[in-house]
Write a protein that holds these residues in place. Sequence first.
Motif, mmCIF file in Angstrom:
data_model
loop_
_atom_site.group_PDB
_atom_site.id
_atom_site.type_symbol
_atom_site.label_atom_id
_atom_site.label_comp_id
_atom_site.label_asym_id
_atom_site.label_seq_id
_atom_site.Cartn_x
_atom_site.Cartn_y
_atom_site.Cartn_z
ATOM 1 N N LEU A 183 14.509 10.354 -4.389
ATOM 2 C CA LEU A 183 13.235 10.862 -5.133
ATOM 3 C C LEU A 183 12.453 10.094 -5.710
ATOM 4 N N ARG A 184 13.047 9.219 -6.563
ATOM 5 C CA ARG A 184 12.056 8.258 -7.332
ATOM 6 C C ARG A 184 11.452 7.067 -6.381
ATOM 7 N N LYS A 185 12.292 6.723 -5.350
ATOM 8 C CA LYS A 185 11.757 5.865 -4.512
ATOM 9 C C LYS A 185 10.805 6.283 -4.036
ATOM 10 N N SER A 186 10.830 7.707 -3.210
ATOM 11 C CA SER A 186 9.683 8.188 -2.504
ATOM 12 C C SER A 186 8.588 8.376 -3.472
ATOM 13 N N GLU A 187 8.803 8.749 -4.756
ATOM 14 C CA GLU A 187 7.460 8.630 -5.761
ATOM 15 C C GLU A 187 6.872 7.511 -5.969
ATOM 16 N N SER A 188 7.533 6.365 -5.948
ATOM 17 C CA SER A 188 6.806 5.260 -6.113
ATOM 18 C C SER A 188 6.247 4.583 -4.807
ATOM 19 N N GLU A 189 6.614 4.939 -3.837
ATOM 20 C CA GLU A 189 5.917 4.719 -2.303
ATOM 21 C C GLU A 189 4.789 5.520 -2.201
ATOM 22 N N CYS A 190 4.591 6.743 -2.903
ATOM 23 C CA CYS A 190 3.501 7.659 -2.685
ATOM 24 C C CYS A 190 2.289 7.433 -3.770
ATOM 25 N N ALA A 191 2.554 6.560 -4.663
ATOM 26 C CA ALA A 191 1.445 6.417 -5.534
ATOM 27 C C ALA A 191 0.970 7.547 -6.510
ATOM 28 N N TYR A 222 5.859 17.175 -5.997
ATOM 29 C CA TYR A 222 7.148 16.227 -6.779
ATOM 30 C C TYR A 222 7.507 16.848 -8.128
ATOM 31 N N LYS A 223 6.344 17.469 -8.870
ATOM 32 C CA LYS A 223 7.006 17.857 -10.057
ATOM 33 C C LYS A 223 7.673 18.949 -9.871
ATOM 34 N N GLN A 224 7.013 20.024 -8.739
ATOM 35 C CA GLN A 224 7.963 21.276 -8.806
ATOM 36 C C GLN A 224 9.274 21.049 -8.125
ATOM 37 N N ALA A 235 8.784 14.630 0.695
ATOM 38 C CA ALA A 235 9.120 15.598 -0.242
ATOM 39 C C ALA A 235 9.842 16.728 0.588
ATOM 40 N N ASP A 236 9.476 17.025 1.644
ATOM 41 C CA ASP A 236 9.851 18.318 2.461
ATOM 42 C C ASP A 236 11.615 18.115 2.702
ATOM 43 N N GLY A 237 11.687 16.523 3.307
ATOM 44 C CA GLY A 237 13.149 16.035 3.399
ATOM 45 C C GLY A 237 13.913 16.161 2.291
ATOM 46 N N HIS A 238 13.416 15.872 1.037
ATOM 47 C CA HIS A 238 14.076 15.802 -0.211
ATOM 48 C C HIS A 238 14.286 17.301 -0.387
ATOM 49 N N TRP A 239 13.545 18.099 -0.195
ATOM 50 C CA TRP A 239 13.656 19.700 -0.414
ATOM 51 C C TRP A 239 14.667 20.320 0.461
ATOM 52 N N PRO A 298 0.928 -1.195 -0.043
ATOM 53 C CA PRO A 298 -0.021 -0.078 -0.002
ATOM 54 C C PRO A 298 0.934 1.315 0.045
ATOM 55 N N PRO A 299 0.435 2.267 -0.671
ATOM 56 C CA PRO A 299 1.309 3.506 -0.754
ATOM 57 C C PRO A 299 1.093 4.033 0.598
ATOM 58 N N LEU A 300 2.231 5.182 0.857
ATOM 59 C CA LEU A 300 2.200 6.098 2.033
ATOM 60 C C LEU A 300 1.148 6.980 2.183
ATOM 61 N N THR A 301 0.862 7.455 3.281
ATOM 62 C CA THR A 301 -0.336 8.447 3.292
ATOM 63 C C THR A 301 0.370 9.756 2.891
ATOM 64 N N VAL A 302 -0.480 10.702 2.563
ATOM 65 C CA VAL A 302 -0.296 12.053 1.789
ATOM 66 C C VAL A 302 0.424 12.808 2.975
ATOM 67 N N ARG A 303 0.398 12.793 4.121
ATOM 68 C CA ARG A 303 1.282 13.436 4.976
ATOM 69 C C ARG A 303 2.647 12.901 4.840
ATOM 70 N N GLU A 304 2.793 11.387 5.056
ATOM 71 C CA GLU A 304 4.104 10.906 4.815
ATOM 72 C C GLU A 304 4.870 11.260 3.796
ATOM 73 N N CYS A 305 4.047 11.389 2.525
ATOM 74 C CA CYS A 305 4.480 11.771 1.293
ATOM 75 C C CYS A 305 5.061 13.284 1.464
ATOM 76 N N LEU A 306 4.327 14.190 1.984
ATOM 77 C CA LEU A 306 4.636 15.552 2.175
ATOM 78 C C LEU A 306 5.984 15.703 2.968
ATOM 79 N N ASP A 307 6.013 14.908 3.940
ATOM 80 C CA ASP A 307 6.996 14.924 4.813
ATOM 81 C C ASP A 307 8.344 14.544 4.275
#
Length: 170
Positions: free
Chosen positions: A104-112, A127-129, A66-70, A55-64
Motif C-alpha cells: 500500500l505504501r508503495k502505491s501511495e508513493s507512486e500516486c502522488a 487511500y485514507k479509508q 487501490a481496488d486491488g489492495h481492497w 512521474p506519478p501514476l494516473t488517477v485511474r491507475e491509482c484507483l485500480d
Amino acid sequence: MSAPEPRKDPRFRRFRGAAYGVHITLSTLFSLWMIWNVGHSVAAMTPARPPAVTPPLTVRECLDAADGHWRNLEAEREKLVHVLPARKVDQEWMRFRSEWLTRLRKSESECALDSRDPARKELRAVYKQLGKVQDHYTIHAVQYAGEVGGAVDALHAAFDAARRNTHTQP
C-alpha cells in the motif's frame, strides 16, 4: 488542617515516604518501559512511506491499485475467518498486515497523494479509508483470536468428533 490518622506511627514516617518513593519510581519506570516497547513494536510492524515517485501514476491507475489492495485485504479477511484456526488469526493477520502495508505504501508513493492536484483529493480519501478499514480489520482479528477463537475452535472440534462418530455408526 486535619488531625493525623491515629494508626500512622510518626516514628515510621521516613519509611512510609521511602516506600511511596520506591513505589512511584518503579511504577514510572515500568510504565515508561511499556510505552517504549509498545511504540517500538508498532514502529516495527508499520513500514515507512517511501519517497514520492515521479512521474506519478494516473488517477485511474491509482484507483485500480487501490481496488486491488481492497480485494486482497477482503480476501485475506475471509480466509482468516473461514480457513485458519481461530486462535492463530491474529498472528497470521499481523504477518499479512506488514506485507500488505508495504504494498500500500508503495502505491501511495507512486500516486502522488500529497499533490495539490484537485483530482487527487478523492484519491487521497480512498487511500485514507483503505487504511482505516485495515485498522478495523486488525482490531477484529485480534479480538476474534483472543475472545472468540477458543470457542470457535472448540466448536469445530466438536463438529469433527460428531462427524467421525457418524461415519463409524450405522
